[in-house]
Scaffold this motif. Structure first.
Motif, PDB file in Angstrom:
ATOM      1  N   TYR A 176      -8.365  11.714  12.464  1.00  0.00           N
ATOM      2  CA  TYR A 176      -7.997  10.439  11.863  1.00  0.00           C
ATOM      3  C   TYR A 176      -8.416  10.364  10.406  1.00  0.00           C
ATOM      4  CZ  TYR A 176      -8.106   9.493  16.868  1.00  0.00           C
ATOM      5  OH  TYR A 176      -7.929   9.561  18.227  1.00  0.00           O
ATOM      6  N   SER A 177      -7.614   9.647   9.634  1.00  0.00           N
ATOM      7  CA  SER A 177      -8.013   9.337   8.271  1.00  0.00           C
ATOM      8  C   SER A 177      -9.302   8.527   8.285  1.00  0.00           C
ATOM      9  CB  SER A 177      -6.910   8.542   7.571  1.00  0.00           C
ATOM     10  OG  SER A 177      -7.384   7.948   6.385  1.00  0.00           O
ATOM     11  N   PRO A 178     -10.202   8.779   7.327  1.00  0.00           N
ATOM     12  CA  PRO A 178     -11.411   7.948   7.260  1.00  0.00           C
ATOM     13  C   PRO A 178     -11.125   6.458   7.154  1.00  0.00           C
ATOM     14  CG  PRO A 178     -11.655   9.876   5.875  1.00  0.00           C
ATOM     15  CD  PRO A 178     -10.226   9.861   6.350  1.00  0.00           C
ATOM     16  N   SER A 179      -9.971   6.099   6.617  1.00  0.00           N
ATOM     17  CA  SER A 179      -9.612   4.696   6.474  1.00  0.00           C
ATOM     18  C   SER A 179      -9.295   4.031   7.804  1.00  0.00           C
ATOM     19  CB  SER A 179      -8.409   4.549   5.541  1.00  0.00           C
ATOM     20  OG  SER A 179      -8.695   5.057   4.253  1.00  0.00           O
ATOM     21  N   PHE A 180      -9.031   4.832   8.830  1.00  0.00           N
ATOM     22  CA  PHE A 180      -8.600   4.295  10.106  1.00  0.00           C
ATOM     23  C   PHE A 180      -9.453   4.719  11.286  1.00  0.00           C
ATOM     24  CE2 PHE A 180      -4.814   4.342   7.428  1.00  0.00           C
ATOM     25  CZ  PHE A 180      -4.290   3.079   7.642  1.00  0.00           C
ATOM     26  N   LYS A 181     -10.306   5.699  11.119  1.00  0.00           N
ATOM     27  CA  LYS A 181     -10.921   6.345  12.261  1.00  0.00           C
ATOM     28  C   LYS A 181     -11.772   5.428  13.121  1.00  0.00           C
ATOM     29  CE  LYS A 181     -14.872   8.162   9.636  1.00  0.00           C
ATOM     30  NZ  LYS A 181     -15.575   9.413   9.223  1.00  0.00           N
ATOM     31  N   SER A 182     -12.313   4.371  12.546  1.00  0.00           N
ATOM     32  CA  SER A 182     -13.178   3.495  13.323  1.00  0.00           C
ATOM     33  C   SER A 182     -12.423   2.679  14.363  1.00  0.00           C
ATOM     34  CB  SER A 182     -13.952   2.556  12.395  1.00  0.00           C
ATOM     35  OG  SER A 182     -13.075   1.668  11.721  1.00  0.00           O
ATOM     36  N   ARG A 183     -11.125   2.530  14.196  1.00  0.00           N
ATOM     37  CA  ARG A 183     -10.367   1.691  15.114  1.00  0.00           C
ATOM     38  C   ARG A 183      -9.049   2.319  15.550  1.00  0.00           C
ATOM     39  NH1 ARG A 183      -6.853  -2.176  12.269  1.00  0.00           N
ATOM     40  NH2 ARG A 183      -6.766  -1.620  10.049  1.00  0.00           N
ATOM     41  N   LYS A 199       0.792  -1.223   0.000  1.00  0.00           N
ATOM     42  CA  LYS A 199       0.000   0.000   0.000  1.00  0.00           C
ATOM     43  C   LYS A 199       0.823   1.270   0.000  1.00  0.00           C
ATOM     44  CE  LYS A 199      -3.885  -2.184   2.406  1.00  0.00           C
ATOM     45  NZ  LYS A 199      -4.783  -2.120   3.591  1.00  0.00           N
ATOM     46  N   GLY A 200       2.114   1.163   0.179  1.00  0.00           N
ATOM     47  CA  GLY A 200       2.939   2.349   0.243  1.00  0.00           C
ATOM     48  C   GLY A 200       2.701   3.136   1.518  1.00  0.00           C
ATOM     49  N   LEU A 201       2.868   4.442   1.414  1.00  0.00           N
ATOM     50  CA  LEU A 201       2.672   5.304   2.565  1.00  0.00           C
ATOM     51  C   LEU A 201       1.194   5.572   2.798  1.00  0.00           C
ATOM     52  CD1 LEU A 201       5.499   7.953   2.048  1.00  0.00           C
ATOM     53  CD2 LEU A 201       5.380   6.255   3.879  1.00  0.00           C
ATOM     54  N   GLU A 202       0.787   5.457   4.050  1.00  0.00           N
ATOM     55  CA  GLU A 202      -0.582   5.755   4.448  1.00  0.00           C
ATOM     56  C   GLU A 202      -0.564   6.691   5.642  1.00  0.00           C
ATOM     57  OE1 GLU A 202      -3.556   2.190   3.892  1.00  0.00           O
ATOM     58  OE2 GLU A 202      -1.709   1.439   4.849  1.00  0.00           O
ATOM     59  N   TRP A 203      -1.285   7.779   5.521  1.00  0.00           N
ATOM     60  CA  TRP A 203      -1.452   8.710   6.624  1.00  0.00           C
ATOM     61  C   TRP A 203      -2.545   8.199   7.540  1.00  0.00           C
ATOM     62  CZ3 TRP A 203      -5.562  11.969   8.095  1.00  0.00           C
ATOM     63  CH2 TRP A 203      -5.228  12.966   9.011  1.00  0.00           C
ATOM     64  N   ILE A 204      -2.231   8.055   8.808  1.00  0.00           N
ATOM     65  CA  ILE A 204      -3.166   7.492   9.771  1.00  0.00           C
ATOM     66  C   ILE A 204      -3.933   8.585  10.508  1.00  0.00           C
ATOM     67  CG2 ILE A 204      -3.415   6.057  11.827  1.00  0.00           C
ATOM     68  CD1 ILE A 204      -0.830   4.623  10.930  1.00  0.00           C
ATOM     69  N   GLY A 205      -3.220   9.543  11.038  1.00  0.00           N
ATOM     70  CA  GLY A 205      -3.867  10.614  11.765  1.00  0.00           C
ATOM     71  C   GLY A 205      -2.863  11.431  12.547  1.00  0.00           C
ATOM     72  N   TYR A 206      -3.369  12.396  13.289  1.00  0.00           N
ATOM     73  CA  TYR A 206      -2.495  13.241  14.088  1.00  0.00           C
ATOM     74  C   TYR A 206      -3.214  13.688  15.354  1.00  0.00           C
ATOM     75  CZ  TYR A 206      -5.094  17.328  12.312  1.00  0.00           C
ATOM     76  OH  TYR A 206      -6.080  18.242  12.001  1.00  0.00           O
ATOM     77  N   LEU A 216      -0.014   5.893  19.341  1.00  0.00           N
ATOM     78  CA  LEU A 216      -0.994   5.349  18.410  1.00  0.00           C
ATOM     79  C   LEU A 216      -1.507   4.023  18.944  1.00  0.00           C
ATOM     80  CD1 LEU A 216      -2.399   5.081  15.575  1.00  0.00           C
ATOM     81  CD2 LEU A 216      -0.301   3.895  14.856  1.00  0.00           C
ATOM     82  N   GLN A 217      -2.817   3.856  18.953  1.00  0.00           N
ATOM     83  CA  GLN A 217      -3.436   2.577  19.227  1.00  0.00           C
ATOM     84  C   GLN A 217      -4.348   2.213  18.062  1.00  0.00           C
ATOM     85  OE1 GLN A 217      -4.425   1.502  23.494  1.00  0.00           O
ATOM     86  NE2 GLN A 217      -4.563   3.744  23.601  1.00  0.00           N
ATOM     87  N   LEU A 218      -4.133   1.042  17.508  1.00  0.00           N
ATOM     88  CA  LEU A 218      -4.903   0.548  16.382  1.00  0.00           C
ATOM     89  C   LEU A 218      -5.485  -0.791  16.792  1.00  0.00           C
ATOM     90  CD1 LEU A 218      -5.636   1.094  13.364  1.00  0.00           C
ATOM     91  CD2 LEU A 218      -3.622  -0.267  12.775  1.00  0.00           C
ATOM     92  N   SER A 219      -6.777  -0.861  16.890  1.00  0.00           N
ATOM     93  CA  SER A 219      -7.447  -2.042  17.409  1.00  0.00           C
ATOM     94  C   SER A 219      -7.815  -3.017  16.303  1.00  0.00           C
ATOM     95  CB  SER A 219      -8.699  -1.635  18.192  1.00  0.00           C
ATOM     96  OG  SER A 219      -9.662  -1.051  17.335  1.00  0.00           O
ATOM     97  N   SER A 220      -8.164  -4.230  16.720  1.00  0.00           N
ATOM     98  CA  SER A 220      -8.651  -5.265  15.805  1.00  0.00           C
ATOM     99  C   SER A 220      -7.742  -5.461  14.602  1.00  0.00           C
ATOM    100  CB  SER A 220     -10.078  -4.921  15.350  1.00  0.00           C
ATOM    101  OG  SER A 220     -10.947  -4.790  16.452  1.00  0.00           O
TER     102      SER A 220
END
Length: 119
Positions: free
Chosen positions: A61-68, A45-52, A82-86
């Motif tokens: 958060y990026s819409p791609s990550f905001k749910s978790r 996927k290359g570089l992905e911006w998660i959030g700040y 950073l915490q990324l669940s599931s």
């Protein structure tokens, strides 16, 4: 000079929560006008911006990550986390923290830390 360093477990099991912490030196996470950012890189996927999280302690958060995704800070330790669940194996990547001067440019980066999701 500002320095950022990531730390956290290199291996996480599927369905668990990934947690990576960035320690900042030479600057403060409470300094105005900066965006303390998490970005990841994977071969597929290359570089992905998660959030700040901003200096005012407001995360975005990026819409791609905001749910978790959760980004928080600890001003007393000059850290943000950073915490990324599931998580799934698709979350395997090198995770970077960076200081943003605005929404899409970054002047300081950590070296990155590899996180592998595997059972």
């Amino acid at each position: 000079q500002v320095q950022l360093q990531e730390s956290g477990p290199g291996l996480v099991k599927p369905s668990q929560t990934l947690s990576v912490t960035c320690t900042v030196s030479g600057g403060s996470v409470t300094t105005a006008s900066y965006y303390w950012t998490w970005i990841r890189q994977s071969p597929g996927k290359g570089l992905e911006w998660i959030g700040y999280i901003g200096y005012s302690n407001s995360p975005y958060y990026s819409p791609s990550f905001k749910s978790r995704t959760s980004i928080s800070r600890d001003a007393s330790k000059n850290q943000f986390t950073l915490q990324l669940s599931s998580v799934t194996p698709e979350d395997t990547a090198v995770y970077y923290c960076a200081r943003g001067r605005d929404y899409d440019t970054w002047d300081y980066w950590g070296q990155g830390t590899q996180v592998t999701v595997s059972s």
